[in-house]
Design a protein around this motif. Structure first.
Motif, PDB file in Angstrom:
ATOM      1  N   GLY A   1     -33.510 -59.688 -39.133  1.00 39.54           N
ATOM      2  CA  GLY A   1     -34.626 -59.455 -38.227  1.00 39.54           C
ATOM      3  C   GLY A   1     -34.660 -57.989 -37.856  1.00 39.54           C
ATOM      4  N   GLY A   2     -35.843 -57.473 -37.573  1.00 40.14           N
ATOM      5  CA  GLY A   2     -35.943 -56.056 -37.227  1.00 40.14           C
ATOM      6  C   GLY A   2     -35.453 -55.147 -38.326  1.00 40.14           C
ATOM      7  N   GLN A   3     -35.646 -55.571 -39.574  1.00 42.90           N
ATOM      8  CA  GLN A   3     -35.240 -54.802 -40.750  1.00 42.90           C
ATOM      9  C   GLN A   3     -33.723 -54.610 -40.873  1.00 42.90           C
ATOM     10  OE1 GLN A   3     -37.438 -54.007 -43.199  1.00 42.90           O
ATOM     11  NE2 GLN A   3     -38.787 -55.231 -41.909  1.00 42.90           N
ATOM     12  N   GLN A   4     -32.965 -55.435 -40.140  1.00 44.18           N
ATOM     13  CA  GLN A   4     -31.513 -55.392 -40.222  1.00 44.18           C
ATOM     14  C   GLN A   4     -30.971 -56.769 -40.582  1.00 44.18           C
ATOM     15  OE1 GLN A   4     -29.068 -52.727 -39.464  1.00 44.18           O
ATOM     16  NE2 GLN A   4     -30.899 -51.576 -39.981  1.00 44.18           N
ATOM     17  N   VAL A   5     -29.797 -56.798 -41.181  1.00 40.97           N
ATOM     18  CA  VAL A   5     -29.057 -58.037 -41.405  1.00 40.97           C
ATOM     19  C   VAL A   5     -27.788 -57.960 -40.557  1.00 40.97           C
ATOM     20  CG1 VAL A   5     -27.782 -59.429 -43.066  1.00 40.97           C
ATOM     21  CG2 VAL A   5     -29.923 -58.332 -43.755  1.00 40.97           C
ATOM     22  N   ALA A   6     -27.514 -59.028 -39.821  1.00 35.21           N
ATOM     23  CA  ALA A   6     -26.307 -59.086 -38.994  1.00 35.21           C
ATOM     24  C   ALA A   6     -25.483 -60.294 -39.405  1.00 35.21           C
ATOM     25  CB  ALA A   6     -26.666 -59.173 -37.514  1.00 35.21           C
ATOM     26  N   ILE A   7     -24.180 -60.089 -39.589  1.00 41.65           N
ATOM     27  CA  ILE A   7     -23.251 -61.157 -39.963  1.00 41.65           C
ATOM     28  C   ILE A   7     -22.305 -61.397 -38.796  1.00 41.65           C
ATOM     29  CG2 ILE A   7     -21.478 -61.870 -41.613  1.00 41.65           C
ATOM     30  CD1 ILE A   7     -22.747 -59.817 -43.566  1.00 41.65           C
ATOM     31  N   PHE A   8     -22.449 -62.587 -38.190  1.00 39.55           N
ATOM     32  CA  PHE A   8     -21.604 -62.958 -37.054  1.00 39.55           C
ATOM     33  C   PHE A   8     -20.456 -63.815 -37.565  1.00 39.55           C
ATOM     34  CE2 PHE A   8     -25.777 -62.150 -35.303  1.00 39.55           C
ATOM     35  CZ  PHE A   8     -25.531 -61.532 -34.092  1.00 39.55           C
ATOM     36  N   ASP A   9     -19.240 -63.358 -37.317  1.00 40.47           N
ATOM     37  CA  ASP A   9     -18.047 -64.097 -37.706  1.00 40.47           C
ATOM     38  C   ASP A   9     -17.632 -64.982 -36.539  1.00 40.47           C
ATOM     39  OD1 ASP A   9     -15.585 -65.042 -38.472  1.00 40.47           O
ATOM     40  OD2 ASP A   9     -14.818 -63.106 -39.141  1.00 40.47           O
ATOM     41  N   ALA A  10     -17.623 -66.303 -36.765  1.00 33.44           N
ATOM     42  CA  ALA A  10     -17.318 -67.243 -35.686  1.00 33.44           C
ATOM     43  C   ALA A  10     -15.912 -67.065 -35.146  1.00 33.44           C
ATOM     44  CB  ALA A  10     -17.503 -68.675 -36.192  1.00 33.44           C
ATOM     45  N   LYS A  11     -15.027 -66.477 -35.928  1.00 29.99           N
ATOM     46  CA  LYS A  11     -13.626 -66.335 -35.518  1.00 29.99           C
ATOM     47  C   LYS A  11     -13.355 -64.997 -34.839  1.00 29.99           C
ATOM     48  CE  LYS A  11     -12.001 -69.226 -39.344  1.00 29.99           C
ATOM     49  NZ  LYS A  11     -13.305 -69.375 -40.001  1.00 29.99           N
ATOM     50  N   SER A  12     -14.400 -64.189 -34.649  1.00 29.99           N
ATOM     51  CA  SER A  12     -14.195 -62.849 -34.106  1.00 29.99           C
ATOM     52  C   SER A  12     -15.072 -62.619 -32.883  1.00 29.99           C
ATOM     53  CB  SER A  12     -14.522 -61.805 -35.173  1.00 29.99           C
ATOM     54  OG  SER A  12     -14.527 -60.499 -34.619  1.00 29.99           O
ATOM     55  N   ASN A  13     -14.558 -61.848 -31.944  1.00 26.28           N
ATOM     56  CA  ASN A  13     -15.345 -61.454 -30.773  1.00 26.28           C
ATOM     57  C   ASN A  13     -15.969 -60.081 -30.960  1.00 26.28           C
ATOM     58  OD1 ASN A  13     -14.740 -63.784 -29.274  1.00 26.28           O
ATOM     59  ND2 ASN A  13     -12.743 -62.938 -28.691  1.00 26.28           N
ATOM     60  N   GLN A  14     -15.800 -59.521 -32.138  1.00 19.10           N
ATOM     61  CA  GLN A  14     -16.341 -58.204 -32.416  1.00 19.10           C
ATOM     62  C   GLN A  14     -17.856 -58.284 -32.627  1.00 19.10           C
ATOM     63  OE1 GLN A  14     -14.466 -55.352 -32.287  1.00 19.10           O
ATOM     64  NE2 GLN A  14     -12.962 -56.825 -31.506  1.00 19.10           N
ATOM     65  N   PRO A  15     -18.573 -57.174 -32.433  1.00 21.19           N
ATOM     66  CA  PRO A  15     -20.011 -57.153 -32.720  1.00 21.19           C
ATOM     67  C   PRO A  15     -20.255 -57.488 -34.186  1.00 21.19           C
ATOM     68  CG  PRO A  15     -19.362 -55.200 -31.480  1.00 21.19           C
ATOM     69  CD  PRO A  15     -18.092 -55.895 -31.891  1.00 21.19           C
ATOM     70  N   PRO A  16     -21.430 -57.971 -34.513  1.00 17.86           N
ATOM     71  CA  PRO A  16     -21.705 -58.349 -35.903  1.00 17.86           C
ATOM     72  C   PRO A  16     -21.727 -57.144 -36.829  1.00 17.86           C
ATOM     73  CG  PRO A  16     -23.743 -58.322 -34.650  1.00 17.86           C
ATOM     74  CD  PRO A  16     -22.630 -58.134 -33.655  1.00 17.86           C
ATOM     75  N   GLU A  17     -21.362 -57.386 -38.067  1.00 15.53           N
ATOM     76  CA  GLU A  17     -21.519 -56.347 -39.087  1.00 15.53           C
ATOM     77  C   GLU A  17     -22.999 -56.278 -39.445  1.00 15.53           C
ATOM     78  OE1 GLU A  17     -19.676 -55.127 -43.447  1.00 15.53           O
ATOM     79  OE2 GLU A  17     -18.909 -56.851 -42.335  1.00 15.53           O
ATOM     80  N   GLN A  18     -23.542 -55.081 -39.511  1.00 15.29           N
ATOM     81  CA  GLN A  18     -24.976 -54.928 -39.774  1.00 15.29           C
ATOM     82  C   GLN A  18     -25.229 -53.943 -40.903  1.00 15.29           C
ATOM     83  OE1 GLN A  18     -27.880 -54.763 -36.532  1.00 15.29           O
ATOM     84  NE2 GLN A  18     -26.198 -54.918 -35.055  1.00 15.29           N
TER      85      GLN A  18
END
Length: 202
Positions: free
Chosen positions: A83-100
């Motif tokens: 969305g917004g011309q970006q791809v974000a990958i949320f790792d369920a096992k991590s509290n870190q911000p998503p990789e974009q």
């Protein structure tokens, strides 16, 4: 290959078994382009075959142009949003911000574009029919190094059944679509990377 890498393989670029008609004619590229452009919103279950042979399942939401959401079922629970011309990958096992990274760097962008034109020069590098389905392999003509996406369609009526994404390292990820619900209402929140990031912090 770890979960995050599988997510990257899925979107760094995007053949399944089901009952199909005995024979089919190759669907013209113009017909396929018109079909893809007619898709506004889609909701479907999916099965993903990862490059290491593992299998994931989940639900996909598409809102053209430019938006898609992959919700992975337990025990995975990962999430991928475009969305917004970006791809974000949320790792369920991590509290870190998503990789974009930019959506334009993924072959999936080719079918999420506002105007899909498969007749564009050097975009389609394969267009075949195997007796049951039509396969179209496409890449960004200006950036073939981003990988390719092979789309699989059946005819009468035209329907997208699956895609195979080959990333820049040659790894392949197959996404097999279940029955597609078209024209469904999909809220903007589903594709809001910032809102999802904030929600996960709380």
């Amino acid at each position: 290959m770890g979960g995050m890498n599988r997510r990257l393989a899925l979107l760094a670029p995007l053949a399944f078994l089901l009952p199909l008609p005995a024979m089919a004619e190759k669907i013209p590229l113009r017909t396929i382009s018109d079909y893809l452009n007619s898709l506004t919103t889609v909701e479907a279950d999916f099965t993903q075959v990862n490059s290491d042979g593992t299998i994931s399942t989940g639900k996909i939401f598409i809102k053209r142009p430019g938006r898609v959401r992959f919700e992975y079922a337990p025990p995975d629970r990962s999430l991928v949003i475009a969305g917004g011309q970006q791809v974000a990958i949320f790792d369920a096992k991590s509290n870190q911000p998503p990789e974009q990274y930019p959506l334009k760097r993924t072959p999936l962008n080719l079918i999420l574009a506002a105007n899909v034109d498969l007749a564009r020069a050097k975009m389609v590098v394969g267009h075949t029919e195997d007796g049951t389905s039509t396969r179209v392999r496409a890449q960004d003509p200006e950036h073939p190094e981003y990988g390719s996406i092979e789309l699989v369609f059946t005819a009468n009526p035209v329907e997208l059944r699956q895609w195979v994404i080959t990333d820049d390292l040659g790894a392949q990820t197959t996404v097999i679509l279940g029955e597609m619900k078209k024209g469904v209402q999909l809220g903007a929140r589903l594709f809001d990377i910032s809102a999802e990031t904030s929600a996960r912090r709380n």
